[in-house]
Design an enzyme around this catalytic site. Sequence first.
Site, short mmCIF file in Angstrom:
data_model
loop_
_atom_site.label_atom_id
_atom_site.label_comp_id
_atom_site.label_asym_id
_atom_site.label_seq_id
_atom_site.Cartn_x
_atom_site.Cartn_y
_atom_site.Cartn_z
CE1 TYR A 192 1.25 7.28 -0.73
CE2 TYR A 192 3.10 7.94 -2.10
CZ TYR A 192 1.92 8.24 -1.45
OH TYR A 192 1.39 9.51 -1.54
CD GLU A 232 -1.76 9.03 -0.96
OE1 GLU A 232 -1.05 9.95 -0.53
OE2 GLU A 232 -2.74 8.57 -0.33
#
Length: 371
Positions: free
Chosen positions: A101, A187
């Site tokens: 991530y 993101e």
Amino acid sequence: MKLLEWQGRELFRRYDIPVPNGEVVEDAAHARRVAEGIGGAVVLKAQIPVGGRGKAGGIKLASTPDEAEHLASELLGSEIKGFRVEKLLVAQAVEVRGEHYLGITIDRSQRVPVMIYSPEGGIEIEEVARMRPEAVSRERIPPLEGPSGFRLRRLFRIAPPELRRGLSHIALQLYRLFSDYEATLVEINPLAQASNGLMALDAKVIIDDDHTTDLKFEEFEEIIRDSTEMAAREAGFSYVRLEGDIGVIGNGAGLVMATLDLVSQAGGKPACFLDIGGGARAERVRKAVELVLGDERVRAVFVNVFGGITRCDEVARGLVQGSRGTRLPIVVRLTGTNEEDGRRILTEAGVRPVETMEEGAQMVVSLVKEE
Ligand code: GDP
Ligand code: MN
């Protein structure tokens, strides 16, 4: 303004962040052609403005062009998480060895951008942070300094050593994108470890609605959003889409928020927050009611108005005009300036106003449950 995955991907590509080959399509035959062009397995991904598509059936793996066409025809036009699927991203299926991530958002309490990294991506970062806080690292990025070397080293100290260089490059590029486009969130989840290096398999980009850069992406203007949200914005209402089925209209943000709370406490789920503002005339109220009734998710409406500058007779007239012809229940609480006139207008039109907000919330929830 939230970009769809394919739009975010376009930005990633421009900023030299690797993404799998792929193209966005609107019909099944085109999906087949793209799959043929890519060769081998592809993933079909519904382009809707929400995450969690994998679990909701919005992401499918196709091993042949035939299968791609078939699955695309099933996905296109279907509804996922309340959104109609109008576009699919057809992308090369990547063999994934690990999911990471990487994101940048704004830490409002510290007033700086913050980079967040986890070697355990693929699921929501909030969940990783809750279950395994040691697997998440954060680094503030003072804007005048930018993502300097030592900050990136600190951010990636929990990353596998052989990936740190690649991660740092992507982080730098992501930060450029973040500031160039005045994003509030970028993101990559998952940032996948593939056989040929790191690749962004998903892209989430939210641009500040008050951004000051001229949009360098006119091509994104067609962004598909909830059409009610778009229309409400054009009409100048404060409107927020929520996930439920009870339309909530009121005057003043505080009152509308309190109304949302009451509806929730009564066991209902609001479909929206709509603030008509102060001093609304009949025309504006009519528009608001029509907007909310036009949202196909809505099964009942609760209008909660406290008349100060706003006159109850105006509100009542707008309400009656806007709800003409609807079969959906409308619950109204109307007090304040010209209250008697307002109530009379409603009663004559067959709408019985409730006395209190609490009563209104209870009633609207029970009407939805009865159905
Ligand atoms: P989201 O569920 O809406 O966040 O959609 P994502 O694009 O993040 O996809 C969800 C999951 O599907 C990812 O975490 C991956 O595990 C998987 N996925 C997406 N694209 C690929 C791909 O090209 N190859 C493989 N093997 N898995 C993929
Ligand atoms: Mn994702």
